[in-house]
Scaffold this motif. Structure first.
Motif, PDB file in Angstrom:
ATOM      1  N   PHE A 210      -5.673  10.606   7.314  1.00  0.00           N
ATOM      2  CA  PHE A 210      -4.936  10.623   8.568  1.00  0.00           C
ATOM      3  C   PHE A 210      -4.579  12.058   8.903  1.00  0.00           C
ATOM      4  O   PHE A 210      -4.265  12.852   8.024  1.00  0.00           O
ATOM      5  N   GLU A 241      -4.534  -5.167  11.496  1.00  0.00           N
ATOM      6  CA  GLU A 241      -4.554  -3.828  12.063  1.00  0.00           C
ATOM      7  C   GLU A 241      -5.156  -3.780  13.467  1.00  0.00           C
ATOM      8  O   GLU A 241      -5.116  -2.735  14.129  1.00  0.00           O
ATOM      9  N   TRP A 244      -2.951  -2.549  16.353  1.00  0.00           N
ATOM     10  CA  TRP A 244      -2.823  -1.131  16.690  1.00  0.00           C
ATOM     11  C   TRP A 244      -3.414  -0.864  18.073  1.00  0.00           C
ATOM     12  O   TRP A 244      -4.473  -1.389  18.428  1.00  0.00           O
ATOM     13  N   HIS A 280       1.893   1.408  17.175  1.00  0.00           N
ATOM     14  CA  HIS A 280       1.282   2.296  16.182  1.00  0.00           C
ATOM     15  C   HIS A 280       1.477   1.612  14.827  1.00  0.00           C
ATOM     16  O   HIS A 280       2.229   2.080  13.971  1.00  0.00           O
ATOM     17  N   ARG A 282       0.166   0.621  11.483  1.00  0.00           N
ATOM     18  CA  ARG A 282      -0.825   1.012  10.493  1.00  0.00           C
ATOM     19  C   ARG A 282      -0.732   0.137   9.240  1.00  0.00           C
ATOM     20  O   ARG A 282       0.364  -0.224   8.791  1.00  0.00           O
ATOM     21  N   TYR A 284      -1.205   0.970   6.208  1.00  0.00           N
ATOM     22  CA  TYR A 284      -0.695   1.641   5.007  1.00  0.00           C
ATOM     23  C   TYR A 284       0.828   1.668   4.940  1.00  0.00           C
ATOM     24  O   TYR A 284       1.387   2.283   4.043  1.00  0.00           O
TER      25      TYR A 284
END
Length: 343
Positions: A210, A241, A244, A280, A282, A284
């Protein structure tokens, strides 16, 4: 007649969850305000200073059973966590580009020596209120440029409430420009966010990289996926995801920590700029809503460079819902409708 009376007595108990007492404990010596719901720790507003954090945050955050749902690193590292993005701490609100200053990426281990960073400095506690059904905290802060000059004045009201299995935090933040125009450039990283515990991340099968606004790369390796159960879902029914860069009123992150099913949801407000916002979200562990960054999320089809004239204000409102258990779409829509009534 007896059957009718009995139904009148018992139906309310089945339908309505009882709200719990909320107690806020101010601790100036340790620069924090602790929040307890039903006598149990929920979260704390902490403002340790710029030598530790470049903004005040809510940290840590717990479910009604006491389970930590925020990442521990870098403040309180736990085994198996990712050690990327040191600026992702607890629950916060800031932005990547305000008059060319990056408030989002600023930390004590900055990713770029050439970046121009801004700092949000806690300036005071205006009100601390406990209550039978709700508690509140009003705080102030200054958004400072690289030279320590005030760019924005912030006043934030937090309200806290909860039931046996659910905790709700509403944040209302008013930002007022100082003596110059303030431009929130259309960028990716912002604005209201939480960094969740490893177990609530999406399973990752590959290493990822990233980059921040300065183009500095952070490698995020693939880790052991045992016990990693996170899965986003938005109002439109989009999962994972794929949420997003989609507009939506809410996103609900579902998963398990140990044997406890957990839901962590963020809700947007119809009075916010850019509503319904892009997300946003994500895999992770970064779970963020960004109403001002539209160009990157729309592949250049939209763009919003939001401006405040000198002394002009704008207000952002967000709701965080932490549930021990599952939350249906219908329940999410009810929470969203209720939040929409908040001025």
């Amino acid at each position: 007649m007896k059957k009718i009376l009995l139904s009148l007595i018992f139906v309310p108990a089945m339908v309505f969850a009882q709200t719990k007492a909320v107690k806020l404990v101010r601790d100036d010596a340790n620069k924090k305000v602790e929040v307890l719901v039903d006598g149990k720790p929920f979260t704390a507003y902490i403002y340790p200073g710029a030598d530790v954090l470049k903004k005040a945050v809510l940290y840590p955050v717990r479910t009604s059973k006491g389970t930590l749902i925020t990442r521990g690193w870098p403040l309180d590292p736990r085994p198996g966590e990712r050690v990327d993005h040191p600026h992702h701490v607890g629950v916060w609100l800031n932005y990547e580009d305000v008059n060319g200053h990056d408030f989002w990426n600023n930390s004590n281990t900055p990713p770029s020596a050439t970046g121009v960073y801004g700092t949000i400095v806690h300036t005071g506690i205006k009100s601390v209120k406990s209550g039978k059904n709700i508690g509140s905290l009003v705080v102030t802060a200054d958004w400072l440029d690289k030279n320590g000059k005030i760019m924005l004045k912030e006043t934030t009201t937090y309200t806290f409430q909860g039931t046996d299995n659910q905790r709700i935090m509403d944040r209302t933040t008013t930002l007022t420009a100082a003596d110059k125009e303030v431009l929130f450039k259309d960028v990716k990283d912002g604005m209201f966010a939480i960094r969740v515990a490893r177990q609530l991340e999406h399973p990752s099968t590959k290493a990822e990289i990233f980059t921040d606004a300065s183009g500095v790369a952070t490698k995020v390796p693939s880790l052991d996926n045992a016990g990693i159960t996170g899965s986003y879902r938005n109002k439109e029914g989009i999962e994972g995801e794929d949420t997003w860069a989609k507009r939506s009123d809410w996103i609900n992150l579902r998963g398990k920590i140990g044997d406890e099913k957990i839901s962590v949801a963020i809700i947007d407000h119809p009075k916010n700029v850019g509503y319904p916002a892009y997300w946003h979200s994500r895999g992770y562990g970064l779970f963020s809503v960004n109403p001002l960054g539209q160009k990157v999320f729309s592949n250049g089809k939209e763009e919003l460079n939001f401006k405040l004239a000198p002394n002009q204000s704008t207000t952002f409102r967000y709701r965080l819902v932490v549930t021990s258990g599952e939350v249906s779409d219908a329940e999410m829509n009810k929470l969203t409708a209720d939040f929409g009534k908040v001025k």
